[in-house]
Design an enzyme around this catalytic site. Structure first.
Site, PDB file in Angstrom:
ATOM      1  N   GLU A  84       9.416  -3.200  -4.551  1.00  0.00           N
ATOM      2  CA  GLU A  84       9.168  -3.811  -5.865  1.00  0.00           C
ATOM      3  C   GLU A  84       8.337  -2.945  -6.801  1.00  0.00           C
ATOM      4  O   GLU A  84       8.270  -3.212  -7.995  1.00  0.00           O
ATOM      5  CB  GLU A  84       8.501  -5.197  -5.708  1.00  0.00           C
TER       6      GLU A  84
ATOM      7  N   ASP B 238       6.866  -6.620  -0.826  1.00  0.00           N
ATOM      8  CA  ASP B 238       5.661  -6.974  -0.069  1.00  0.00           C
ATOM      9  C   ASP B 238       5.962  -8.017   1.007  1.00  0.00           C
ATOM     10  O   ASP B 238       6.774  -8.932   0.796  1.00  0.00           O
ATOM     11  CB  ASP B 238       4.586  -7.520  -1.014  1.00  0.00           C
TER      12      ASP B 238
ATOM     13  N   ASP C  62       5.157 -10.894   2.025  1.00  0.00           N
ATOM     14  CA  ASP C  62       4.594 -12.225   1.803  1.00  0.00           C
ATOM     15  C   ASP C  62       5.643 -13.082   1.103  1.00  0.00           C
ATOM     16  O   ASP C  62       6.796 -12.668   0.940  1.00  0.00           O
ATOM     17  CB  ASP C  62       3.292 -12.153   0.994  1.00  0.00           C
TER      18      ASP C  62
ATOM     19  N   GLU D 135       5.976 -14.051  -2.063  1.00  0.00           N
ATOM     20  CA  GLU D 135       6.496 -13.480  -3.308  1.00  0.00           C
ATOM     21  C   GLU D 135       7.470 -12.349  -3.000  1.00  0.00           C
ATOM     22  O   GLU D 135       8.520 -12.226  -3.640  1.00  0.00           O
ATOM     23  CB  GLU D 135       5.343 -12.964  -4.177  1.00  0.00           C
TER      24      GLU D 135
ATOM     25  N   TYR E 294      -1.842  -3.820   3.955  1.00  0.00           N
ATOM     26  CA  TYR E 294      -1.507  -4.835   2.956  1.00  0.00           C
ATOM     27  C   TYR E 294      -2.706  -5.737   2.699  1.00  0.00           C
ATOM     28  O   TYR E 294      -3.359  -6.200   3.638  1.00  0.00           O
ATOM     29  CB  TYR E 294      -0.312  -5.659   3.424  1.00  0.00           C
TER      30      TYR E 294
ATOM     31  N   ARG F  75      -3.008  -8.691   1.058  1.00  0.00           N
ATOM     32  CA  ARG F  75      -2.906 -10.153   0.951  1.00  0.00           C
ATOM     33  C   ARG F  75      -2.732 -10.717   2.353  1.00  0.00           C
ATOM     34  O   ARG F  75      -1.631 -10.761   2.892  1.00  0.00           O
ATOM     35  CB  ARG F  75      -1.743 -10.549   0.040  1.00  0.00           C
TER      36      ARG F  75
ATOM     37  N   HIS G 249       0.022 -10.823   8.823  1.00  0.00           N
ATOM     38  CA  HIS G 249      -0.441  -9.471   8.545  1.00  0.00           C
ATOM     39  C   HIS G 249      -1.802  -9.232   9.192  1.00  0.00           C
ATOM     40  O   HIS G 249      -2.576 -10.159   9.406  1.00  0.00           O
ATOM     41  CB  HIS G 249      -0.572  -9.234   7.037  1.00  0.00           C
TER      42      HIS G 249
END
Length: 801
Positions: A9, A82, A84, A86, A297, A299, A343
């Site tokens: 992204e 990513d 997650d 999103e 990562y 988040r 994660h």
């Protein structure tokens, strides 16, 4: 065999990955989401199972077309947004946009290192439908809340306001904390400190117990009673305890604790911290390595660390600190209840990249945050600190005074990551049980209990996480929205609700009690987790929010107070007519004010220490004399700030701007005089011309017949335009972005200057003016004036072209 296609992204992420994968892969970026709900409508078909109506985001059709070209001929497409919710939604939408003819494989890139990237490519997974549905449910929930409630606030209060599923509850916490501060009544209490000297070494002890119970002195007389009782009498060391205490390291960062530490240690706002962390994850330029992902990562809810990373940390600790600082086995930490463990914790991708080696290579904020993450992770794998703590109870009749001291015997992890400045107190001098002591001095001191502190960004993040409100990855955006909407002020680091924040919260809590409930919001967050885990249906969760929302919405349309018209009861007497509790809080174009429901009078207000609105009488101090009617001019306020107005209003509408001196004295700013040969009458209607000041602070010439005649011109400067054949002047002009300088003949002549002109010809080229040098503000060595002529060295020998 052709190249494989990997879509991520972020362009920065694509650049980092492309360097590691080499020629076998073509790496492209979607630049975030490619489709979303429309901005101009709800975009959710409530009657058709909350079906979303997605549209291509402005500017993203070209991205989709480029991705389709890149995908042509590719049997397998790797999707690496990513790892997650999103990112899962981005991957899902990319797959739908490119069509079903391709074989899609999801790669979860938890860190951007050669090993981790190859591991993800070699072990891809299927796109998770449940994770996508969880993100889609959250997006729809937020859209329903925002698009159905926000228009109510526009109608009842002010256009442009917003409500949000998490945002509004976070604001409620801030408002309720402020009201708790308002309601707080400080209570007086006293402490007693006895000072001793033994073997030439001083120490002190505080009153701890009276008659076996905890000491509680509520007034000066009680304190003095104790002073009189113990003065002149011996103290006896009744109990002496020395023990070791261990202080264990903190676990590595999660998203939430990273934001808290960044604010507390670096004074870095949550939004900024997350943006910098994103850069460190996606890759930054490092000498000798190129584009490198420095952290995992960012988040994550987990404090889990893989065995290889923990082993590297232990090896580094043994080598650089010694074997005593490294435990025999890696330290393991337990996740909080409900934490998502997909994660790892936030950690450096390589321990060998010591922050000291990167200093000067990274931007300041990036280095500071990386240094913080690196230290926290390495310290989390170190041995605990060992403190020796000594406590002595000194008895004098019914009174016990306690002295304490501590010293760090072994620093352990504190050698790398210190926290708390009171770890080490001065060690007590040698004492023995039964020892007799005489106090050198006994000092009483008055104190008052303190109200609960306002939230700052760090403590609000902690509160939201502890209550299960929202996800840590969204906290930065939520706090940013609260500031942008001017619901809170963040002066001195604290989050203080504005009048708008109070009003919005009061309206929403009264009319949407379920939606604004902390437990309800936390329950929805748990439901979103259950959707991802396959334990709940997304339609059931959407209905759980929509059903109470729909019921409250219909009632609110009729019952919600209109602050533009009726206001909220302020519970304050009207100073004009004297009617009790007649004032209400209303909102107008100049902000909030108090209005009387009986006599209709209005006034400004200030809140007292308990938050009660108190009317403030208008200023009657004359700051000037009106040159039109002779009446006094006083200070008044508008949406653009204070100004001087004639007390003869509305018969006389004369108004003037104000200016503050360096000493803070406010005076009327009189307009500059027009040149003697400047026309005195408007060429359009024949009325008089007058000099005024606009919102951007620029003077201009206007017709006194405004608004019937809207003739207006820039104030003349007397500086002629240098363009050949142009008879215009260089004048100050205004735009939405502020003031600038240009030719009065615009748009016929498009001369523009980057700084204020000075009516002094250039001694080198003869241009009729010079301009103030913008660089001179920050560089004392820079020439104060420069020439704008191309190639001209200017008056100080500096080429300004």
């Amino acid at each position: 065999m052709g190249k494989s296609l990997l879509i991520v992204e972020s362009p920065a992420k694509a650049k980092t990955i492309g360097k590691y994968l080499g020629q076998d892969f073509e790496v492209r970026a979607s630049v975030g989401h490619i489709i979303d709900l429309p901005k101009s409508s709800l975009g959710v078909d409530i009657q058709n199972g909350f079906s979303p109506e997605y549209v291509v985001i402005d500017g993203k059709q070209k991205v989709i077309d480029d991705l389709k070209k890149a995908a042509k001929g590719k049997d397998v497409i790797y999707l690496g947004p990513d790892p997650d919710r999103e990112g899962e939604a981005i991957a899902w939408h990319i797959a739908r946009a490119l069509g079903e003819k391709h074989n899609y494989k999801r790669v979860l890139l938890h860190e951007l290192t050669p090993r981790a990237i190859r591991e993800a490519i070699d072990h891809p997974v299927a796109i998770s439908k449940t994770r996508f549905e969880s993100q889609q449910a959250r997006r729809i929930l937020d859209r329903l809340m925002g698009y159905l409630i926000s228009p109510l606030l526009w109608d009842k209060l002010k256009r442009g306001l917003s409500a949000g599923r998490v945002q509004s509850v976070a604001l409620r916490l801030i408002v309720e904390r402020e009201r708790a501060i308002f309601a707080f009544n400080p209570e007086e209490y006293w402490s007693l400190t006895a000072e001793f000297l033994t073997d030439g070494k001083p120490f002190s002890a505080q009153l701890s117990k009276i008659g076996g119970a905890k000491a509680a002195l509520t007034c000066q007389e009680e304190a003095l009673t104790v002073v009189r009782a113990v003065t002149g009498r011996e103290f006896t060391v009744e109990e002496l305890v020395t023990k070791e205490r261990k202080r264990y390291p903190l676990p590595p960062f999660t998203t939430s604790t990273l934001q808290q530490a960044a604010f507390n240690r670096l004074k870095m706002a949550s939004k900024r911290a997350m943006r910098v962390a994103q850069d460190l994850y996606e890759g930054v330029s490092v000498a000798g390595e190129g584009q490198v992902g420095l952290i995992t990562y960012m988040r994550t809810d987990s404090v889990r660390v893989n065995a290889q990373a923990a082993g590297e940390a232990l090896e580094h600790i043994r080598k650089n600190f010694g074997p005593d600082y490294a435990p025999a086995a890696p330290n393991h930490y337990k996740n909080k209840k409900g934490a998502q463990d997909a994660h790892e914790a936030v950690r450096p991708t390589s321990i060998s990249r010591d922050p000291a080696l990167l200093k000067g290579q990274l931007e300041t904020a990036h280095w500071q945050l990386y240094d913080l993450i690196w230290r926290r992770f390495v310290a989390s794998q170190m041995t605990p600190a060992v403190l020796e703590q000594t406590t002595a109870d000194l008895k004098n009749g019914d009174y016990v005074f306690r002295a304490s001291g501590s010293v760090i015997k072994f620093k352990g992890f504190l050698s790398l990551y210190e926290f708390g400045k009171d770890e080490e107190k001065e060690l007590l001098p040698p004492l023995a049980a039964g020892q007799k002591l005489q106090a050198e001095k006994i000092t009483p001191k008055q104190h008052f209990t303190q109200p609960p502190p306002r939230f700052n960004e760090a403590t609000l993040v902690k509160e939201l996480e502890e209550n299960g409100i929202g996800r840590p990855s969204t906290y930065a955006a939520i706090i940013s929205t609260l500031k942008d909407k001017e619901y809170v002020d963040s002066a001195k680091g604290s989050l203080k609700p504005t009048e708008m924040g109070f009003a919005v919260t009061d309206l929403l809590v009264k009319n949407f009690p379920d939606i604004m409930d902390v437990d309800f919001t936390a329950g929805l967050e748990e439901n979103l987790d259950e959707i991802e885990e396959g334990k709940a249906e997304h339609l059931d969760v959407l209905a759980r929010l929509y059903n109470p929302l729909a019921g409250s919405l219909e009632n609110a349309k009729a019952a919600m107070a209109n602050l533009k018209r009726d206001g909220l009861p302020a519970g304050v007497d009207c100073p004009a007519c004297g009617v009790g509790a007649a004032l209400s809080l209303r909102y107008g174009r100049n902000g909030f004010y108090l209005a009387c429901r009986e006599c209709g009078s209005t006034c400004d207000f200030e809140r007292d220490e308990h938050g009660v609105p108190r009317p403030t009488p208008p200023s009657l101090e004359a700051v000037d004399k009106c040159e039109k009617c002779g009446r006094p001019m006083v200070i008044k306020k508008s949406r653009y700030g204070p100004f001087a107005a004639c007390t003869g209003y509305p018969e006389c509408k004369n108004a003037k701007p104000l200016v503050s001196s360096a000493a803070g004295e406010v005076t009327v700013e009189n307009p500059p005089e027009l040149p003697a040969d400047y026309p005195k009458k408007c060429e359009k209607c024949g009325s008089d011309l007058v000099v005024k000041k606009n919102r951007q602070g620029s003077w201009f010439v206007s017709c006194t017949a405004y608004p019937k005649c809207k003739n207006a011109k820039p104030f003349p400067s007397g500086i002629k335009c240098h363009k050949e054949g142009c008879d215009g002047e260089i004048v100050e002009r205004s735009s939405k972005r502020g003031s600038f300088y240009g030719c009065s003949n615009y748009p016929k002549c498009r001369t523009l200057l980057k700084s204020k002109p000075v009516p002094a010809p250039c001694p080198v080229c003869g241009r009729p003016y010079l301009i103030e040098n913008p660089k001179a503000k920050n560089d004392p060595a820079a020439p104060p004036l420069i020439c704008t002529a191309k190639g001209c060295p200017g008056p100080a020998g500096t080429d300004s072209a």
